[in-house]
Design a protein around this motif. Structure first.
Motif, PDB file in Angstrom:
ATOM      1  N   ALA C 132       0.821  -1.223   0.000  1.00 23.57           N
ATOM      2  CA  ALA C 132       0.000   0.000   0.000  1.00 23.57           C
ATOM      3  C   ALA C 132       0.848   1.263   0.000  1.00 23.57           C
ATOM      4  O   ALA C 132       0.314   2.357   0.152  1.00 23.57           O
ATOM      5  N   GLY C 133       2.166   1.091  -0.201  1.00 22.58           N
ATOM      6  CA  GLY C 133       3.030   2.267  -0.295  1.00 22.58           C
ATOM      7  C   GLY C 133       4.090   2.315   0.785  1.00 22.58           C
ATOM      8  O   GLY C 133       3.903   1.796   1.895  1.00 22.58           O
ATOM      9  N   LEU C 134       5.209   2.918   0.431  1.00 22.85           N
ATOM     10  CA  LEU C 134       6.314   3.136   1.379  1.00 22.85           C
ATOM     11  C   LEU C 134       6.610   4.634   1.427  1.00 22.85           C
ATOM     12  O   LEU C 134       5.895   5.414   0.825  1.00 22.85           O
ATOM     13  N   TYR C 135       7.672   5.012   2.155  1.00 23.48           N
ATOM     14  CA  TYR C 135       7.934   6.449   2.337  1.00 23.48           C
ATOM     15  C   TYR C 135       8.055   7.206   1.016  1.00 23.48           C
ATOM     16  O   TYR C 135       7.414   8.203   0.777  1.00 23.48           O
ATOM     17  N   GLU C 136       8.983   6.715   0.176  1.00 25.98           N
ATOM     18  CA  GLU C 136       9.263   7.400  -1.094  1.00 25.98           C
ATOM     19  C   GLU C 136      10.188   6.494  -1.892  1.00 25.98           C
ATOM     20  O   GLU C 136      10.468   5.362  -1.464  1.00 25.98           O
ATOM     21  N   GLY C 137      10.662   6.963  -3.016  1.00 26.75           N
ATOM     22  CA  GLY C 137      11.396   6.111  -3.931  1.00 26.75           C
ATOM     23  C   GLY C 137      12.706   5.533  -3.408  1.00 26.75           C
ATOM     24  O   GLY C 137      12.840   4.297  -3.287  1.00 26.75           O
ATOM     25  N   PRO C 138      13.687   6.368  -3.117  1.00 28.07           N
ATOM     26  CA  PRO C 138      14.997   5.813  -2.751  1.00 28.07           C
ATOM     27  C   PRO C 138      14.961   4.857  -1.563  1.00 28.07           C
ATOM     28  O   PRO C 138      15.624   3.808  -1.583  1.00 28.07           O
ATOM     29  N   SER C 139      14.202   5.172  -0.535  1.00 34.75           N
ATOM     30  CA  SER C 139      14.170   4.247   0.601  1.00 34.75           C
ATOM     31  C   SER C 139      13.395   2.979   0.252  1.00 34.75           C
ATOM     32  O   SER C 139      13.642   1.912   0.840  1.00 34.75           O
ATOM     33  N   ALA C 140      12.493   3.062  -0.719  1.00 37.86           N
ATOM     34  CA  ALA C 140      11.816   1.844  -1.192  1.00 37.86           C
ATOM     35  C   ALA C 140      12.844   0.931  -1.848  1.00 37.86           C
ATOM     36  O   ALA C 140      12.834  -0.293  -1.650  1.00 37.86           O
ATOM     37  N   LEU C 141      13.730   1.540  -2.610  1.00 37.33           N
ATOM     38  CA  LEU C 141      14.771   0.741  -3.260  1.00 37.33           C
ATOM     39  C   LEU C 141      15.673   0.096  -2.209  1.00 37.33           C
ATOM     40  O   LEU C 141      16.006  -1.099  -2.292  1.00 37.33           O
ATOM     41  N   ALA C 142      16.022   0.857  -1.197  1.00 36.73           N
ATOM     42  CA  ALA C 142      16.863   0.287  -0.143  1.00 36.73           C
ATOM     43  C   ALA C 142      16.130  -0.849   0.575  1.00 36.73           C
ATOM     44  O   ALA C 142      16.730  -1.857   0.954  1.00 36.73           O
ATOM     45  N   SER C 143      14.814  -0.686   0.751  1.00 35.50           N
ATOM     46  CA  SER C 143      14.040  -1.751   1.397  1.00 35.50           C
ATOM     47  C   SER C 143      14.004  -3.012   0.542  1.00 35.50           C
ATOM     48  O   SER C 143      13.937  -4.130   1.067  1.00 35.50           O
ATOM     49  N   ALA C 144      14.029  -2.824  -0.771  1.00 33.66           N
ATOM     50  CA  ALA C 144      14.060  -3.989  -1.654  1.00 33.66           C
ATOM     51  C   ALA C 144      15.335  -4.789  -1.421  1.00 33.66           C
ATOM     52  O   ALA C 144      15.353  -6.020  -1.527  1.00 33.66           O
ATOM     53  N   GLY C 145      16.409  -4.081  -1.094  1.00 32.67           N
ATOM     54  CA  GLY C 145      17.656  -4.780  -0.775  1.00 32.67           C
ATOM     55  C   GLY C 145      17.477  -5.706   0.425  1.00 32.67           C
ATOM     56  O   GLY C 145      17.967  -6.844   0.448  1.00 32.67           O
ATOM     57  N   TYR C 146      16.760  -5.226   1.411  1.00 28.33           N
ATOM     58  CA  TYR C 146      16.514  -6.027   2.619  1.00 28.33           C
ATOM     59  C   TYR C 146      15.719  -7.277   2.263  1.00 28.33           C
ATOM     60  O   TYR C 146      16.011  -8.376   2.725  1.00 28.33           O
ATOM     61  N   LEU C 147      14.733  -7.083   1.415  1.00 27.49           N
ATOM     62  CA  LEU C 147      13.937  -8.228   0.958  1.00 27.49           C
ATOM     63  C   LEU C 147      14.851  -9.233   0.236  1.00 27.49           C
ATOM     64  O   LEU C 147      14.777 -10.450   0.464  1.00 27.49           O
ATOM     65  N   ALA C 148      15.716  -8.716  -0.645  1.00 28.75           N
ATOM     66  CA  ALA C 148      16.582  -9.597  -1.436  1.00 28.75           C
ATOM     67  C   ALA C 148      17.504 -10.415  -0.535  1.00 28.75           C
ATOM     68  O   ALA C 148      17.749 -11.604  -0.783  1.00 28.75           O
ATOM     69  N   ILE C 149      17.985  -9.797   0.514  1.00 28.68           N
ATOM     70  CA  ILE C 149      18.836 -10.545   1.446  1.00 28.68           C
ATOM     71  C   ILE C 149      18.029 -11.666   2.094  1.00 28.68           C
ATOM     72  O   ILE C 149      18.475 -12.816   2.175  1.00 28.68           O
ATOM     73  N   ARG C 288       5.232 -12.800   1.111  1.00 28.76           N
ATOM     74  CA  ARG C 288       5.412 -12.829   2.569  1.00 28.76           C
ATOM     75  C   ARG C 288       6.707 -12.168   3.035  1.00 28.76           C
ATOM     76  O   ARG C 288       7.028 -12.166   4.225  1.00 28.76           O
ATOM     77  N   ARG C 289       7.423 -11.614   2.088  1.00 29.72           N
ATOM     78  CA  ARG C 289       8.641 -10.861   2.440  1.00 29.72           C
ATOM     79  C   ARG C 289       8.478  -9.367   2.194  1.00 29.72           C
ATOM     80  O   ARG C 289       9.395  -8.589   2.411  1.00 29.72           O
ATOM     81  N   MET C 290       7.283  -8.976   1.742  1.00 28.06           N
ATOM     82  CA  MET C 290       7.069  -7.572   1.368  1.00 28.06           C
ATOM     83  C   MET C 290       7.196  -6.647   2.579  1.00 28.06           C
ATOM     84  O   MET C 290       6.787  -6.999   3.680  1.00 28.06           O
ATOM     85  N   PRO C 291       7.686  -5.451   2.372  1.00 28.82           N
ATOM     86  CA  PRO C 291       7.642  -4.434   3.424  1.00 28.82           C
ATOM     87  C   PRO C 291       6.292  -3.709   3.374  1.00 28.82           C
ATOM     88  O   PRO C 291       5.655  -3.657   2.319  1.00 28.82           O
ATOM     89  N   GLY C 292       5.889  -3.152   4.493  1.00 28.55           N
ATOM     90  CA  GLY C 292       4.748  -2.231   4.488  1.00 28.55           C
ATOM     91  C   GLY C 292       3.393  -2.893   4.578  1.00 28.55           C
ATOM     92  O   GLY C 292       3.261  -4.115   4.609  1.00 28.55           O
ATOM     93  N   ARG C 293       2.384  -2.035   4.609  1.00 26.32           N
ATOM     94  CA  ARG C 293       1.000  -2.504   4.738  1.00 26.32           C
ATOM     95  C   ARG C 293       0.515  -3.099   3.432  1.00 26.32           C
ATOM     96  O   ARG C 293       0.870  -2.622   2.351  1.00 26.32           O
ATOM     97  N   ILE C 294      -0.326  -4.106   3.553  1.00 24.34           N
ATOM     98  CA  ILE C 294      -1.017  -4.669   2.392  1.00 24.34           C
ATOM     99  C   ILE C 294      -2.463  -4.909   2.797  1.00 24.34           C
ATOM    100  O   ILE C 294      -2.725  -5.548   3.817  1.00 24.34           O
ATOM    101  N   ALA C 295      -3.375  -4.393   2.018  1.00 25.66           N
ATOM    102  CA  ALA C 295      -4.787  -4.658   2.293  1.00 25.66           C
ATOM    103  C   ALA C 295      -5.206  -5.909   1.540  1.00 25.66           C
ATOM    104  O   ALA C 295      -4.722  -6.185   0.440  1.00 25.66           O
ATOM    105  N   GLY C 296      -6.095  -6.669   2.144  1.00 29.12           N
ATOM    106  CA  GLY C 296      -6.597  -7.869   1.494  1.00 29.12           C
ATOM    107  C   GLY C 296      -8.104  -7.928   1.601  1.00 29.12           C
ATOM    108  O   GLY C 296      -8.703  -7.356   2.520  1.00 29.12           O
TER     109      GLY C 296
END
Ligand SMILES: Cc1ncc(COP(=O)(O)O)c(C=O)c1O
Ligand SMILES: Cc1ncc(COP(=O)(O)O)c(C=O)c1O
Lengths: 475, 507, 475, 507
Positions: C132-149, C288-296
């Motif tokens: 449902a969204g993260l702070y903004e672009g660059p930190s979203a990219l950094a968060s993707a790194g965490y997911l990848a790890i 199941r590795r996504m960051p942030g809120r997800i509505a279902g």
């Protein structure tokens, strides 16, 4: 350019089929052919939202608004600060988009607001009955004339020259329709000439119209002036500035039968003159002669408290040619803005704001009177606006002030030829002491420069200079 | 748990005055910053108020809650379908609100010198030109504040026109289908209404018109007409009507409340009208605000022009390489004068001009076409099934942007009044049509869907009417006691008028 | 200054009595005396609403915003027109003021908006899952790194130099915490050097990060570049500009595992950089590795359709130190703005807008390339932004353009020392052909003047001039 | 007619995608005005998209209706009381929205040259100074986007601090009452959490702290603490805690979510904290937006300053008679680098700075005082009657701005879980408190009224709790099956997680 519609080509097809015609054009065949336009409208093509915005913003850019110029202009509309909560509430779809509340079950929001507004205006004016608002000030005053004719069966109005020139002119316009005579009474020392007024009122007089503070800013002694009306059984109709009613004796306590006025100072922006609203309050006696909507309290079938449009039998949609007024669409949203502003100010804030205006105005009046070439046009007590005379052409002085980013006031010449040298200066809570000082300096410099221009160029006489010399002495 | 009432019904209405508590406040004010003299030193005591008005004492969070909650007790156009006939409840674009709020518009003082308000005056001039083109009449005044104000203006113009020719006339003709503001305006301008009958096609009964003209020879000041009229039909005889009135020496007045049907299709000026008012809050998308603000500009023919209200916005050609400039013209010696303060409801002009710019010429034409299409479609849907049986169309022909049904058979056969149907529609989430107007039609229902509604919405409305009639066949009391789900149920309007309580009593 | 509170002196008294203390100060006695401040805060006194407005307006006045200057600056945030309907909806209290929807029964509005937003972003990116969204672009990219790890158990990132410098820097900052290595791959002809990328990716690589259009505006061949990631089992993470996804092949169709980016172009104003939002979409595998809120979507006890926060077991408030991310408050309102903007544009409007951008950008690129002293920095295909080199100091040219009321672009020097002479020019639907022509003229004049300044003053060398001579020839 | 459900319940949820109909649209776009080349001439075909994304096709009036109706399915702060513990649901002044929307703020490009964005940079600098004074720490970075982002920043600063001293530490201490973001941030920054126990007063258990420090000698990077903590109590041992951590070589991190309790009363810096984050969306009135945006600036001590994120807003003294100027300082060699794009959530800074200006120093002090007064009053009210019996306070002492009750006796005696009470409160028109947090307290209810609520509202809430408990004594099922009046009733959350449906399927 298609916009805001939803009918797709498929929809159109299905709809035409259901109607049983081949094209929408067929539906327009009921218009006789010669009366069909038969050519496109000579208007520009539609534009995208961004383009419309740019176009309008470019026009707006060419206005010197109060965000750009420090605004000392009043004359009935004032640059008050409209708190943000007003916009937040008036912009809600639920208030912005409905029609007049003809179906009360689903209009309790709007109806209760009207009831609250009526209560507030009644408190302000000291009269027991208020309607839910009219178009604006001057036409409200003209509507009061219609009421007075209905109430007194007389057709003669006596009007103080202190009443806003727009109101007087509107009354005159309407009075042609009313087949009523309008008699004007002059001013003395800034206030209505009491003797002349007493003289003017007679047994044929339907109403006496006063304004306080009057157009020159002077607080009138309404009670004293009103005696003439009482004596002859005429209605006393008082126009007032709602922002002063926290400190000035309310018309209802001064014997007014009707109190009305321009509502803009309450929660409405300047908007180059509108939309705002007019308020209209009266004594209990006049309730069935009131113009406009009035909300009333009642109950539903289960006993729940609720509100409805009351006394609709006064109105055009029921009473038609016998209606107390023709008004239909009025200014409900603007009245809501006023109500929110009043609640936000609150009982004490409202009074304090009035006090603030009086004090800053007193300071400004004193400060400006000390400027060389400025003198007071009158010394009557004032609340939030005052008049001065300039020893230089008013128009030219205003232009010079405008160059310094100041809208210095309202020139009196057009409305009062007798005060061709007059300037009306208005104060709101947005006008700080510093800005007042700046105005004084700007006037000082402008007047000096104008005098210099006259002196320096010998025979050069500015257009506006060709007028009677200024009365009293000046520095 | 069984529901006995909805959450909103359970909430007792409390005014903001009742929520007041001594000592609370929202506003903070600036310091005066000047000497704090006692008030009585500045204004004589006898002119001063003893006690401040008993306005609410309340905090800002309480204010916003109060009005937000209150707002939800309104039905509004952005909540659902609002087919209120004669009111043109079309979409209110928020773009218009945005441009009206620009400080260059919103904080412009109305007494600003015209040389420093060129943008505002140009906008007004452009709007005048646009309305002139749409109405097919060469001159426009934007001053009137709403339709009824425009009517008054038009009648005063008519008076001035006759007076200028040394004539005094006393009667104004108007069809029996006319809107209530028409006769009310007639009286306010010192005239007397003469009603003209309606023919079987829903138009003016020509014989009656001729008769009334004859009866009132030399007395007829003008004829006021709505076309398409309040029955939603176009009067095909308009050209003949116009020439009859013109022959009788009267101008023709056009009540423009129904202009939304004909924009770019047919122009009042071309039909022979001399004076037209336009409700900017109807055809030109100004939000209705729960009962205003609006604006009612008038467009007029050459012969009426000299009498237009003062001041008038004019365009002056530039010279010496300067472009054109705009001004307020006060020098109008034959003008009827002012109708109000300053220059009119400028904020409304901004919105309506933005609307015209958005749609453009073709867009306006299409808007009217779609309005007519939607109306005829909904009419066709309501001619089916139970609606067709119980709610026949008053005048059975193609309609323009709206149409009028009669609830007479419904009342007779099912015992439901039009009012009952209207109230039951509330439970179905619809605003009802205009009811009991025009007076000519028994148990009238006047339906105007506007162009901005989707077909699905029209279908849902037709389905709801059908369902209500079906319910009523089984159980007419259902509708007679409706509504059930609204914040309050049927209200006692008689009490409110007999013993009016029009303000809160405070202690 | 008391504001926004309701406790009157009477209220306070009653409340203190109920609590059983004599004063509010007593309640603060739990703070050890030495830790109490014991003096007033050294902050100005409170101000009235009008005064705060004036103060803030005066500050705002000192910024050259896009209303005042014609804005060709992009670099990740763009001066798109935000339709008025977006403000109308996002300003509603019901959306503006609630907290994160922890109580779904009374939060269906916000939850359904999230669900719709997720659907829209999933459509745009061509990936089945969106949060449902993260702070903004660059930190979203950094968060993707965490997911990848988490997904690969590897700690090595390969990043194209075409990725936004802010994103690369943010990834580097976060990677200290992740204890991950970041390897950068250079550009060739404006796009990622494919050979170098293939070389850089290895079996330890957790993820490959690309951006398309990249920071220089060039559209990357994500599919081709991504092959290296696939080969080594690394995730392919693609940053993208949502406004281009109506016309460019979506990352999901190019093999991306994750697509993310800065959401500002959708329904969010510039706001000097925020708040906006980041979007984050992924393949089903990563749900199941996504960051942030997800509505279902789900049902209530009566079988009504409803929405809830789904998969909360990923989140910090449930999983704490094992959470997939630490994010809590995100940017829900900004995502709503995006959703409304997307609905307003609609399926076809969204594509047409993309086409418009491409065409105007092509025009601008051609037009600018024709200016003497301007040449293209690369000739790779572009969508809405492109890079040029100037034969004059970039800073000085920008200043000259600013004087003409034009913000001519983003200077590349700080982020790309190798392009010290580089300027990035962005186009939106607000930038008309006329404005583009004006920009070309302004650049022409500015470059000519700067050259004149150098020539005319002989030895005078502008600070920015001390750099390598420009490559190709120019007029 | 008996109501079976409320009107909102009767309305089936439909997404905007389901309302889409091919061919509809809202937006009109400008003409390109440039040559209309085929796209594939400009961008290679293989990089182009074949089909546009299946966004809704829908008209503007339908959009506004859809979202307006949807909005009413939310409870919000302007509707009613929202005592959500740890979230500081205070009034959101609309003034702040107004100033944030000024074009000089709203349309300012973040890459504008600092010389042409002096107002924005000055505003940021002024906000930094204000927060510095409030936190009692000399340096501020506004970059973090929310509290959790601030935490991450703080932990990365801690890492950088230790690294700069040649140390590598691996553990972060945090009490068992800490907020979930704290441990999550710890892991994201490469540390491991070590939990510290809570004593009988609700503060840090000092013996456990000492033990954990000893166990992890030289490994402790820092301690993260909320003070007042999530139990709403102020840890009286904070000075001693600080010196223990400092002795162990670690900085102290302050989770500022609860700053609203102590503004101007006590400052984290004075308590010994080195790094503080501030949630502008809590104490400083940024609206929560249904889950953001917010901002989480950090204030730090001198020794942490060198590592602050880049760029930093700085003030440069003027020379040659010029006033001071403001700039973005990128030359920060020891900085941890960026945490995000550009300069942070500037729009939030504008709102919060407007809030600080509105209240002023004294106003902030009073706000905290009133927040604490309101909390203690509501606590006192809930200590009476049934609430006092069934919902005891977790730590019985004066609270600060919030307090935590335990529903354990209620569950045992009445069979009602905290969740049931929460759901039943929905029927009473209240947003429930935070539930099941902090974890330490069984069946926790965390209540934070904030300073902007009136006493009447607190009383009404206490009365509602009392009434729900009374109902439950008779009929516990009433609460167990609540709510009844909300737009939907209890939702199946398990299903939503087991078989997640996270987007609309489109054909
Ligand atoms: C046919 C007709 N004429 C006149 C009017 C009066 O217009 P206004 O409400 O703008 O005064 C109306 C308004 O409903 C109308 O429907
Ligand atoms: C105690 C505490 N710490 C940290 C946070 C996280 O703050 P944010 O939501 O701004 O990331 C919260 C938010 O609820 C909190 O209550």
């Amino acid at each position: 350019m298609t916009r805001y519609t939803a009918a797709t080509p498929d929809d159109r097809r299905e709809m035409l089929d259901a109607i049983g015609v081949g094209s929408a054009a067929e539906l327009f065949e009921q218009i006789p052919e010669p009366l069909r336009l038969g050519r496109p409208l000579a208007l520009p093509d539609g534009m995208s939202e961004a383009e419309v915005y740019e176009r309008l913003a470019a026009l707006a850019e060419r206005n010197a608004d109060a965000e750009e110029q420090v605004c000392f202009v009043g004359a009935g509309m004032y640059d008050h600060y409209v708190p943000a909560i007003v916009d937040a509430i008036t912009s809600r779809s639920e208030f912005l988009t409905p029609y007049t509340p003809y179906q009360p079950e689903i209009s309790q929001g709007g109806l209760q607001v009207m009831f609250e507004f009526q209560t507030a205006m009644s408190e302000l004016t000291g009269l027991p009955v208020s309607n839910a608002g009219l178009y604006e000030g001057p036409s409200a005053l003209a509507s009061a004339g219609y009421l007075a004719i209905g109430a007194t069966k007389r057709r003669r109005f006596v009007v103080s020259r202190g009443v806003h020139p727009h109101s007087r002119e509107t009354l005159a316009t309407y009075s042609v329709g009313y087949e009523a005579e309008v008699v004007e009474v002059g001013l003395e020392g800034g206030v209505t000439d009491a003797a002349a007024l007493a003289e003017a009122v007679d047994g044929d007089t339907a109403a006496v119209f006063l304004q306080s503070p009057n157009f020159l800013g002077a607080v009138e002694d309404v009670e004293a002036l009103g005696a003439a009306a009482k004596e002859h059984g005429a209605l006393l109709i008082v126009a007032c500035d709602p922002m002063t009613l926290g400190i000035l004796k309310p018309p209802g306590e001064c014997g007014a039968d009707i109190a009305l006025g321009e509502g803009q100072p309450l929660g409405n922006r300047l908007d180059f003159g509108g939309p705002s609203f007019g308020f209209f309050c009266a004594s209990e006696e006049q309730i069935r002669r009131m113009p406009g909507r009035i909300a009333g309290e009642t109950e539903d079938v289960d006993g729940r408290r609720g509100f409805v449009l009351a006394l609709q039998t006064r109105e055009q949609h029921i009473r038609r040619e016998k209606a107390t007024n023709n008004i239909c669409t009025a200014q409900a949203l603007n009245a809501l803005g006023a109500m929110v502003h009043l609640a936000w100010l609150g009982r004490h804030g409202f009074r304090e704001l009035g006090e603030l205006l009086v004090r800053r105005t007193a300071y400004a009046r004193e400060r400006l009177a000390a400027v060389s070439g400025v003198e007071l046009l009158h010394t009557a007590p004032v609340a939030r606006e005052f008049a001065v005379r300039l020893e230089a052409p008013v128009g030219a002085v205003l232009d010079r002030c405008a160059e310094r980013g100041i809208a210095a006031g309202y020139p009196l010449g057009r409305d009062y030829p007798e005060f061709e040298d007059g300037l009306l200066v208005a104060i709101t809570e947005r006008r700080t002491k510093e800005q007042i000082d700046e105005l004084a300096e700007a006037l000082d410099a402008a007047i000096a420069a104008e005098r210099g221009a006259v002196d320096g160029h010998g025979g050069f006489v500015n257009q506006e200079d060709a007028k009677a010399p200024i009365g009293g002495g000046a520095a | 748990m069984a529901l006995t009432q909805t959450p909103m019904q359970a909430e007792k209405a409390q005014t903001i005055f009742e929520k007041s508590k001594a000592g609370r406040r929202a506003a903070a004010l600036p310091d005066a910053g000047v000497p704090e003299k006692p008030l009585a030193e500045l204004i004589p005591e006898k002119l001063l108020r003893a006690e401040p008005p008993r306005l609410p004492e309340i905090s800002e969070p309480e204010i916003i809650r109060h009005y937000n909650r209150l707002s939800r007790r309104n039905f509004d156009l952005d909540t659902g379908f609002y087919p209120l006939g004669s009111c043109t409840m079309k979409h209110n674009p928020r773009l218009n609100e945005r441009v009206a709020a620009l400080p260059g518009h919103a904080r412009l003082h109305p007494a600003q010198d015209p040389r420093r308000a060129q943008g505002a005056l140009e906008l007004m001039w452009l709007l005048q030109e646009s309305l002139s083109e749409i109405c097919g009449l060469p001159h426009v005044s934007l001053q009137p504040s709403a339709g009824s104000h425009g009517e008054l203006a038009g009648l005063l113009l008519t008076r001035a026109y006759h007076a200028d020719r040394g004539e005094e006339r006393t009667k104004v003709l108007a069809p029996d289908t006319s809107h209530g503001t028409n006769p009310a305006s007639v009286t306010m301008s010192g005239y007397e209404v003469v009603k003209v009958a309606t023919n079987e096609r829903g138009g003016v009964e020509m014989d009656d018109l001729r008769a009334k003209l004859a009866e009132n020879a030399d007395e007829v000041a003008c004829l006021m007409l709505t076309n398409p009229n309040t029955l939603g039909v176009f009067d095909e005889n308009i050209a003949e009507i116009a020439s009859l009135i013109h022959e009788a020496g009267g101008p023709l007045y056009y009540d423009g409340a129904n202009l939304n049907a004909v924009m770019g299709h047919s122009r009042p000026g071309d039909m022979g009208f001399d004076i037209v008012h336009v409700n900017l809050h109807k055809s030109f998308s100004q939000p209705h605000g729960g009962g205003g603000p609006g604006a009612g500009p008038i467009a007029v023919s050459d012969r009426i022009e000299p009498y237009l209200p003062r001041p008038q916005v004019v365009r002056r050609e530039g010279s010496n390489g300067h472009g054109p400039s705009f001004d307020l013209d006060f020098e109008r010696p034959r003008s009827i004068g002012r109708l109000r303060g300053f220059q009119g409801n400028f904020g409304v002009f901004v919105r309506s001009y933005a609307y015209i710019l958005s749609l453009g010429g073709d867009g306006l034409v299409e808007a009217s076409e779609t309005a007519v299409l939607n109306a005829n479609y909904l009419k066709a849907r309501l001619a089916e099934g139970r609606a067709g049986k119980h709610l026949p169309i008053a005048f059975d022909r193609h309609c323009m942007h709206e149409f009028v049904l009669s609830g007479k058979p419904m009342k007779r056969d099912l015992g439901l009044a039009t009012l009952d149907l209207a109230k039951r529609l509330l439970d179905y989430g619809f605003h009802p049509p205009t009811v009991y107007f025009p007076l000519l039609v028994d148990e009238a229902l006047m339906v105007e869907p506007t162009e901005t509604e989707a077909k699905e919405t029209l279908d849902a409305f037709a389905d709801a009417v059908e369902q209500i009639l079906a319910e009523a066949e089984d159980n007419p009391d259902l509708a007679k006691n409706a509504p059930y789900t609204t914040p309050v149920r049927r209200l006692d309007e008689v009490k409110a008028t007999r013993k009016p309580v029009v303000r809160q009593q405070l202690q």
